[in-house]
Design a protein around this motif. Structure first.
Motif, PDB file in Angstrom:
ATOM      1  N   HIS A   1     -27.560  26.839  20.589  1.00 31.37           N
ATOM      2  CA  HIS A   1     -28.129  27.109  21.909  1.00 31.37           C
ATOM      3  C   HIS A   1     -28.378  25.826  22.697  1.00 31.37           C
ATOM      4  N   GLN A   2     -28.277  24.685  22.008  1.00 26.62           N
ATOM      5  CA  GLN A   2     -28.453  23.418  22.718  1.00 26.62           C
ATOM      6  C   GLN A   2     -27.129  22.908  23.293  1.00 26.62           C
TER       7      GLN A   2
ATOM      8  N   ALA B   1     -26.847  19.461  16.272  1.00 25.41           N
ATOM      9  CA  ALA B   1     -27.328  20.258  17.404  1.00 25.41           C
ATOM     10  C   ALA B   1     -27.272  21.742  17.040  1.00 25.41           C
TER      11      ALA B   1
ATOM     12  N   SER C   1     -37.117  26.200  18.319  1.00 23.33           N
ATOM     13  CA  SER C   1     -36.737  25.337  19.436  1.00 23.33           C
ATOM     14  C   SER C   1     -36.182  26.166  20.588  1.00 23.33           C
ATOM     15  N   ARG C   2     -35.730  27.387  20.276  1.00 23.96           N
ATOM     16  CA  ARG C   2     -35.227  28.232  21.352  1.00 23.96           C
ATOM     17  C   ARG C   2     -36.383  28.883  22.109  1.00 23.96           C
TER      18      ARG C   2
ATOM     19  N   TRP D   1     -34.170  26.620  14.435  1.00 23.33           N
ATOM     20  CA  TRP D   1     -33.307  27.064  15.541  1.00 23.33           C
ATOM     21  C   TRP D   1     -34.041  28.063  16.408  1.00 23.33           C
TER      22      TRP D   1
END
Lengths: 325, 251, 251
Positions: free
Chosen positions: C130-131, C127, B247-248, B244
């Motif tokens: 933040h997505q 998901a 990917s941010r 997480w």
């Protein structure tokens, strides 16, 4: 190829802890060779555990703290520690006379007076060490006010040489072999030759604490160290080929290790001839020390309150010379 | 996008190399050896029989102090971040020790504990610990109180809030602290080794005596590669273990 | 019969009284809006009912059980900014409450999937928060509260941070989900239209310290549609509440 007997001896052979400089130049090689291999040939002793130390004053400090048996320490920090109350004995010399020369770029600087006139800079290892005092002494001899010269601490002789090459400083004390090497890179000339100025300028000594020297086994160890050192010094004086192999083994710099005869032979000739850097540590006596004390006093490195006769102890040197005879 | 980043990275490295080459050619190898000269000197450095044992010894011995610093620093940092009394007691010491450089402590530690493994572990530990503690403390203080409230309103126990909120919130920062710590550990180790002329630091000392800087720069390049390689490895671990976060940040 | 009874709640922050002796009742299946100006104390009342903030005095009784000062048991909370755990995927966020309760992984994920689909997020199981868009995040937040199947749903301005279009859509979605699984709802808002559109009953609160100015039964039948916002009765109630609030603020 140890026999059964000598192997048994090697098993309980004593390993001395000896603090020394982090880098061994041409003038340091005989003592390094003596301690790293020669000492092991003396019955009851193995090659010493050499403990290189980057900061020169730390060598004497560790001996005083009892972290090492003996030190190959510089004379300034040793005598300063003795003045401060440390019960130390100087029992030998790491070499008899300095090989350091003060080098400058002859295109820009012709003399020490030049440097003083334009407020120039001289790089030394660290302020207050023997090298710094040596330069101050040279200035004093020529009647130059040392206040007119800037001193900066640059650390190792390699760094000092590079500072000179970069034109950042005007003069630098360095070992003679480096003075030879740097000539290939420009018009670099020797400005001051201290051994000519002072006759003898010994800068490094073999020292231990009085407390440590009380035990009989340590007395024996001190004699053994000096015997090994004298043997290496004599071999150096008499045998260039032997010296060359020792340089290949124990010099720190790769350039020096790999030096060929065109570089090394003149260096050896100077060290053993003109400089008389080795032989039998004749200079280990209060009179010889007293000759250089005023320079240290003048430089503020020492107060000069010391009874040199108490600090310098020739007992072990005499014993070693007798046993070698 | 990955490819674009790679190209940018390579372009950056090439630019630096060109600049380095130009500076080196201008100043000469006694001051700045060029990348070409360094590359030529490297094979000799890498085949020196002393090189690999020195590098291995340095990394191996460093890891002990480094891992100890993480093992102590992470729990201590979390405790400081989450407990006012612990923070009040430890913070002054942390602020004091973090400004003391390894170089200043080396002489004292040598006299106290000699030059062996104990000394090296200790200097690495001391030089690394407080950076780990301080970064973890900051991260632990910054854990979102709202998310802790969310967990509480789902009637999570103290332990569950630690396990389900505080730990995962800290996770990316643990790896950042590990990376910062590693750099300080390596630096302290090299400082210590240079001081006592041992291992890789000893090689650096000796190389510094030569007039040409090519062998010295070669060793420094090796050191940079070790440091960059290790931090990249930790970055990848972070990316894998905390997707997480990766990917941010696009890492 | 599900029932919430809140009696005599008072709360002071420092020297500022926020709530003075407030009481309210909610019947089974009833959707109650707490409407008032920002910062009046209605959110504090909700947090006291949720158990996150202790009251100075008063009692909260849910389904016959005194739950004053405790979190959990029978209540599900939807937070203003969704407040999802960034290190959990959508489905893991929804399953959080069940995990805290110790429900096994397979079962909790299966139940979470049901609510994920109920809020229209099929395909977004894995998901990261933040997505997701703000509206989608709040859908997860609603599903997370529904997933523990509470008898009382607490919502603290859940759509306050969303744009108008998204808010309209989510209001309809909320009503649809709530009609599928009816339960008591306490919905904090400062939007008059929102309260009228969603609630069966509206408690209009004064400025701080909050007290109920008026209790309004919303007369519209369910299911409700967007065009009711043009109904003369709707407009009349809207004006009445608006004037009530303005009068209170100017008093």
């Amino acid at each position: 190829m140890l026999g059964a007997g000598s192997r048994a001896m090697a098993a309980d052979a004593r390993v001395l802890k000896i603090n020394t400089l982090a880098s061994a130049s041409a003038v340091n090689v005989p003592l390094q060779s003596a301690l790293r291999s020669g000492l092991g040939e003396i019955a009851g002793f193995a090659p010493a555990e050499m403990r290189p130390t980057a900061k020169i004053p730390q060598i004497a400090q560790e001996v005083i703290a009892g972290a090492a048996d003996m030190g190959d320490a510089d004379i300034a920090s040793t005598l300063a520690a003795a003045e401060a109350g440390a019960d130390l004995k100087i029992i030998g010399l790491s070499y008899n006379n300095t090989d350091q020369v003060i080098v400058s770029n002859a295109d820009k600087t012709k003399s020490l007076a030049d440097i003083a006139d334009r407020g120039g800079t001289i790089a030394v290892n660290s302020i207050g060490d023997f090298m710094y005092v040596m330069v101050l002494g040279a200035l004093a001899k020529q009647g130059i006010d040392p206040q007119k010269v800037n001193f900066i601490e640059m650390g190792s002789s390699g760094d000092r040489a590079r500072a000179l090459l970069a034109g950042r400083v005007d003069a630098v004390p360095m070992h003679i072999e480096q003075a030879e090497q740097i000539k290939a890179r420009g018009n670099y000339q020797v400005l001051v030759t201290p051994w000519k100025e002072y006759d003898d300028w010994f800068s490094a000594v073999i020292m231990a604490t009085s407390g440590w020297l009380k035990a009989d086994e340590n007395k024996k160890a001190a004699v053994a160290v000096l015997k090994a050192s004298l043997t290496a010094f004599r071999k150096t004086d008499s045998d260039y080929a032997w010296y060359k192999t020792q340089v290949g083994k124990y010099a720190s710099s790769k350039d020096l290790k790999a030096a060929d005869d065109t570089l090394l032979k003149p260096v050896w000739q100077q060290l053993t001839g003109e400089i008389k850097a080795f032989s039998d540590m004749e200079q280990l006596n209060p009179d010889a020390f007293a000759k250089i004390m005023p320079v240290y006093k003048q430089a503020g490195a020492l107060k000069g309150t010391l009874d040199l006769g108490k600090v310098i102890d020739r007992t072990y040197l005499e014993q070693a010379l007798k046993e070698l005879a | 996008m990955q490819l674009g980043r790679l190209t940018t990275n390579i372009l950056g490295i090439v630019l630096v190399l060109i600049l380095w080459q130009a500076v080196g050619m201008h100043l000469g190898d006694a001051l700045v050896a060029t990348p070409v000269q360094v590359a030529k000197a490297l094979p000799e450095t890498l085949t020196d029989p002393e090189f690999w044992p020195a590098l291995g010894l340095m990394i191996g011995q460093m890891m002990i102090g480094y891992l100890l610093a993480l093992a102590v620093g992470i729990p201590l940092g979390i405790a400081m971040g989450r407990s006012r009394p612990v923070f009040t007691v430890v913070k002054p010491w942390a602020s004091m020790f973090i400004v003391v450089s390894a170089a200043a402590l080396v002489p004292l530690l040598i006299i106290l504990m000699g030059r062996g493994l104990l000394f090296r572990t200790c200097i690495v530990f001391v030089a690394t610990l407080w950076y780990v503690v301080v970064s973890i403390t900051e991260a632990a203080r910054a854990v979102s109180p709202r998310l802790l409230d969310v967990a509480k309103s789902f009637s999570a126990s103290d332990f569950q809030r630690f396990r389900f909120v505080i730990l995962p919130a800290l996770y990316p920062y643990l790896l950042i602290a590990a990376r910062i710590g590693l750099i300080h550990a390596l630096r302290a180790m090299v400082t210590a080794e240079m001081f006592i002329g041992a291992g890789f630091g000893g090689l650096l000392n000796n190389a510094g005596l030569d007039l040409s800087t090519a062998p010295l720069f070669g060793l420094i390049v090796v050191l940079m590669l070790v440091s960059a390689g290790a931090t990249e490895l930790l970055r990848r671990v972070a990316g894998r273990a905390a997707p997480w976060y990766a990917s941010r940040t696009g890492g | 019969m599900a029932h919430l009874s809140v009696t005599g709640i008072s709360k002071t922050f420092g020297t500022v009284p926020v709530l003075v002796d407030q009481s309210l009742e909610v019947e089974q299946g009833e959707f109650v809006a707490l409407l008032g100006p920002s910062g009046c104390g209605k959110s504090t009342l909700l947090q006291i009912i949720n158990g996150l903030i202790p009251a100075d005095s008063g009692r909260v009784v849910l389904d016959g059980e005194d739950i004053t000062g405790r979190t959990g048991s029978g209540r599900g909370m939807v937070f203003q900014g969704a407040d999802l755990f960034p290190w959990r995927t959508a489905i893991e966020n929804i399953a959080f409450g069940l995990q805290v309760k110790g429900v096994g992984k397979a079962e909790r994920l299966e139940r979470a999937r049901h609510y994920l689909e109920l809020v229209g997020l099929r395909g977004f199981e894995n998901a990261w928060p933040h997505q997701l868009s703000g509206g989608m995040q709040q859908r997860v937040g609603i599903a997370r509260a529904f997933c523990i199947q509470p008898s009382l749903l607490l919502m603290d301005e859940p759509f306050g941070a969303l744009d108008v279009q998204t808010r309209d859509i989510l209001q309809d979605e909320l009503v649809r989900i709530w009609e599928a699984e009816p339960k008591m709802v306490l919905f904090v808002t400062h939007g008059i239209e929102e309260a009228l559109y969603l609630a069966d009953r509206i408690l209009v609160f004064s400025k701080r310290p909050a007290r109920v100015l008026s209790e309004i039964k919303v007369p519209f039948a369910r299911p409700r549609h967007d065009d009711m916002k043009l109904d003369p009765e709707f407009l009349r109630l809207r004006r009445e509440i608006s004037e009530l609030l303005r009068h209170d603020l100017e008093a």
